[in-house]
Scaffold this motif. Sequence first.
Motif, short mmCIF file in Angstrom:
data_model
loop_
_atom_site.label_atom_id
_atom_site.label_comp_id
_atom_site.label_asym_id
_atom_site.label_seq_id
_atom_site.Cartn_x
_atom_site.Cartn_y
_atom_site.Cartn_z
N THR A 1 0.85 -1.18 0.00
CA THR A 1 0.00 0.00 0.00
C THR A 1 0.89 1.23 0.00
OG1 THR A 1 -1.70 -1.17 1.24
CG2 THR A 1 -1.82 1.22 1.25
N VAL A 2 0.62 2.13 -0.94
CA VAL A 2 1.40 3.37 -1.00
C VAL A 2 0.46 4.55 -0.83
CG1 VAL A 2 3.18 2.38 -2.49
CG2 VAL A 2 1.21 3.52 -3.52
N ARG A 3 1.02 5.65 -0.39
CA ARG A 3 0.26 6.89 -0.30
C ARG A 3 0.52 7.71 -1.54
NH1 ARG A 3 -0.15 9.93 5.40
NH2 ARG A 3 -1.09 8.25 6.60
N GLU A 4 -0.54 8.37 -2.00
CA GLU A 4 -0.41 9.34 -3.09
C GLU A 4 -0.98 10.66 -2.60
OE1 GLU A 4 -0.69 6.75 -7.15
OE2 GLU A 4 -2.54 7.64 -6.41
N TYR A 5 -0.40 11.74 -3.09
CA TYR A 5 -0.83 13.08 -2.70
C TYR A 5 -1.30 13.84 -3.93
CZ TYR A 5 1.65 11.76 1.49
OH TYR A 5 2.06 11.08 2.60
N TYR A 6 -2.45 14.52 -3.76
CA TYR A 6 -3.00 15.34 -4.84
C TYR A 6 -2.39 16.73 -4.68
CZ TYR A 6 -6.47 16.74 -8.32
OH TYR A 6 -7.11 17.17 -9.46
N VAL A 7 -1.53 17.10 -5.64
CA VAL A 7 -0.68 18.26 -5.50
C VAL A 7 -1.11 19.40 -6.42
CG1 VAL A 7 1.69 19.07 -5.89
CG2 VAL A 7 1.29 16.83 -4.84
N LEU A 8 -1.21 20.59 -5.84
CA LEU A 8 -1.40 21.81 -6.61
C LEU A 8 -0.01 22.39 -6.86
CD1 LEU A 8 -3.29 24.00 -7.80
CD2 LEU A 8 -3.23 25.11 -5.57
N TRP A 9 0.30 22.63 -8.14
CA TRP A 9 1.64 23.11 -8.52
C TRP A 9 1.69 24.63 -8.59
CZ3 TRP A 9 4.76 19.14 -8.15
CH2 TRP A 9 4.28 17.87 -8.44
N TRP A 10 2.83 25.19 -8.17
CA TRP A 10 3.02 26.65 -8.25
C TRP A 10 2.85 27.11 -9.69
CZ3 TRP A 10 2.74 30.18 -4.77
CH2 TRP A 10 3.17 29.95 -3.46
N GLY A 11 2.05 28.15 -9.87
CA GLY A 11 1.92 28.77 -11.18
C GLY A 11 0.98 28.04 -12.13
N TYR A 12 0.32 27.00 -11.63
CA TYR A 12 -0.59 26.23 -12.48
C TYR A 12 -2.00 26.27 -11.90
CZ TYR A 12 3.52 24.44 -14.82
OH TYR A 12 4.68 24.35 -15.54
N PRO A 13 -3.01 26.23 -12.77
CA PRO A 13 -4.39 26.24 -12.28
C PRO A 13 -4.73 24.90 -11.63
CG PRO A 13 -4.35 25.97 -14.67
CD PRO A 13 -2.93 26.21 -14.24
N ILE A 14 -5.80 24.89 -10.86
CA ILE A 14 -6.24 23.69 -10.14
C ILE A 14 -6.49 22.52 -11.10
CG2 ILE A 14 -8.69 24.36 -10.15
CD1 ILE A 14 -6.95 22.68 -7.17
N GLU A 15 -6.85 22.82 -12.33
CA GLU A 15 -7.09 21.75 -13.31
C GLU A 15 -5.83 20.95 -13.62
OE1 GLU A 15 -9.88 24.79 -13.24
OE2 GLU A 15 -7.94 25.10 -14.22
N GLU A 16 -4.67 21.54 -13.33
CA GLU A 16 -3.40 20.87 -13.59
C GLU A 16 -2.88 20.08 -12.39
OE1 GLU A 16 -1.51 21.22 -16.61
OE2 GLU A 16 -3.25 22.21 -17.45
N ALA A 17 -3.62 20.12 -11.27
CA ALA A 17 -3.20 19.36 -10.09
C ALA A 17 -3.14 17.87 -10.45
CB ALA A 17 -4.18 19.59 -8.94
N SER A 18 -2.25 17.14 -9.77
CA SER A 18 -2.08 15.73 -10.13
C SER A 18 -1.71 14.89 -8.91
CB SER A 18 -1.02 15.59 -11.22
OG SER A 18 0.19 16.18 -10.82
N TRP A 19 -1.99 13.58 -9.02
CA TRP A 19 -1.63 12.62 -7.98
C TRP A 19 -0.16 12.25 -8.12
CZ3 TRP A 19 -4.59 11.70 -3.94
CH2 TRP A 19 -5.96 11.93 -4.03
N VAL A 20 0.55 12.30 -7.00
CA VAL A 20 1.98 12.00 -6.98
C VAL A 20 2.25 10.96 -5.89
CG1 VAL A 20 4.30 12.96 -6.69
CG2 VAL A 20 2.49 14.37 -7.71
N PRO A 21 2.91 9.85 -6.24
CA PRO A 21 3.24 8.85 -5.22
C PRO A 21 4.22 9.41 -4.19
CG PRO A 21 3.57 7.97 -7.45
CD PRO A 21 3.35 9.45 -7.58
N GLU A 22 4.05 8.96 -2.94
CA GLU A 22 4.93 9.41 -1.86
C GLU A 22 6.40 9.15 -2.20
OE1 GLU A 22 4.50 9.27 2.86
OE2 GLU A 22 4.65 7.28 1.96
#
Length: 76
Positions: A33-54
């Motif tokens: 089991t791994v954790r993933e984080y939904y990340v908002l990136w600097w300078g990008y709109p919320i639509e560009e947020a993405s899931w990133v594995p820990e």
Amino acid sequence: SDIQPEIEESNDQPKYEVERFLRWRKKRVQNRTVREYYVLWWGYPIEEASWVPEDNFEDKEQLQQDLDADNPTQEQ
């Protein structure tokens, strides 16, 4: 979109910086089991947020500080 990611001179990969952690979830990958984080990136709109594995975050201490600060909600 017209926004171009900032390019570092050392390589041609776009440079993404975490603005904040919005949510997190647990995901089964192979036998663990791994954790993933939904990340908002600097300078990008919320639509560009993405899931990133820990595992993608090298500095676990910094990751924990950021998570404590942002307090993302767990996705069910």
